[in-house]
Design an enzyme around this catalytic site. Structure first.
Site, PDB file in Angstrom:
ATOM      1  N   GLY A  34       0.826  -1.206   0.000  1.00 22.12           N
ATOM      2  CA  GLY A  34       0.000   0.000   0.000  1.00 22.12           C
ATOM      3  C   GLY A  34       0.851   1.244   0.000  1.00 22.12           C
ATOM      4  O   GLY A  34       2.044   1.193  -0.315  1.00 22.12           O
ATOM      5  N   ASN A  35       0.265   2.374   0.320  1.00 15.41           N
ATOM      6  CA  ASN A  35       1.032   3.621   0.442  1.00 15.41           C
ATOM      7  C   ASN A  35       0.359   4.515   1.473  1.00 15.41           C
ATOM      8  O   ASN A  35      -0.677   4.166   2.021  1.00 15.41           O
ATOM      9  CB  ASN A  35       1.167   4.301  -0.934  1.00 15.41           C
ATOM     10  CG  ASN A  35      -0.158   4.717  -1.510  1.00 15.41           C
ATOM     11  OD1 ASN A  35      -0.820   5.608  -1.001  1.00 15.41           O
ATOM     12  ND2 ASN A  35      -0.572   4.034  -2.583  1.00 15.41           N
TER      13      ASN A  35
END
Ligand code: CTP
Ligand code: CA
Length: 216
Positions: free
Chosen positions: A21-22
């Site tokens: 993810g980020n």
């Protein structure tokens, strides 16, 4: 007016319990949805995983997705009927090539993951953009910011691109404030002050609406 907005991060699964993810929180995209709705627009907010609640406005329909592929499918479903497209999501550029059906067990000292490229949502939709449709992209660059943003604007058929500043404390991921610069295809540049994401959103929406209905 109907606005398609992408927001938040994407999560790309690796196994049943892990993902790539980020740090995007969705704050900027959700603030834009509220600002468009406040101006009377109908908004389809295609959101990656965000801890923010669905915006309460009856004019905003929130569609929750996880992966870039799901975000692309949801955005594609409404793109043709939207007058304005705003791509505020931080879409993962790559995803794990293989999603393990069982939890990956710890084994050797190193682990190499193979990644494959995700669909470019803005770039792909840009290829079917009609002349009367208006597209806005976001970018965060660390070198040659203006040139890279300008290049992205052309490649993805954006009418405007919003460049996020990395230089200013208080701007970017997770903060409640943001500092942005807006560029158009003609090279015109508008610098926004460091301000709340809600104020940045209101400023961007009025800039977009002014471009849609130019005063004679
Ligand atoms: N974008 C998208 N789908 C992707 C990647 C990006 O829709 N798979 C959109 C983003 O929402 C943003 C714009 O394209 O509005 C630019 O994103 P950015 O990550 O800066 O561009 P990339 O083309 O992925 O280039 P790079 O990450 O290499 O700078
Ligand atoms: Ca990217």
């Amino acid at each position: 007016m109907h606005v398609l907005l992408t927001a938040g991060p994407t999560y790309e699964p690796l196994d049943p319990v892990r993902f790539l993810g980020n740090r995007s929180t969705g704050k900027m995209g959700y603030a834009l949805a509220e600002a468009f709705a406040a101006q009377g627009a109908e908004v389809t907010l295609v959101s990656g995983p965000s801890s923010l609640p669905d915006p309460a406005s009856p004019r905003i329909r929130t569609v929750r997705v996880e992966t870039a592929a799901e975000m692309f499918a949801a955005a594609s479903a409404v793109a043709a009927t939207a007058d304005v497209w705003v791509f505020a999501a931080a879409v993962a550029d790559y995803r794990p090539a293989h999603v393990a059906s069982e939890k990956i067990k710890k084994s050797g000292e190193t682990l190499t993951l193979e990644l494959v490229k995700n669909v470019d949502i803005a770039g792909t939709l840009g290829q079917s953009k009609r002349p009367e449709q208006f597209a806005v992209g976001f970018a965060l660059e660390t070198t040659n910011e203006l040139a890279h943003a300008q290049d992205k604007l052309r490649r993805k058929q954006f009418d405007l691109i919003v460049l996020n500043s990395l230089r200013d404390a208080g701007a970017g991921f997770g903060h409640d404030t943001n500092k942005v610069t807006v560029l158009d295809a003609a090279g015109q540049i508008v610098n926004f002050e460091l301000q709340s994401k809600a104020d940045v959103a209101r400023g961007l929406v009025s800039l977009i609406l002014a471009r849609l209905t130019p005063t004679p």
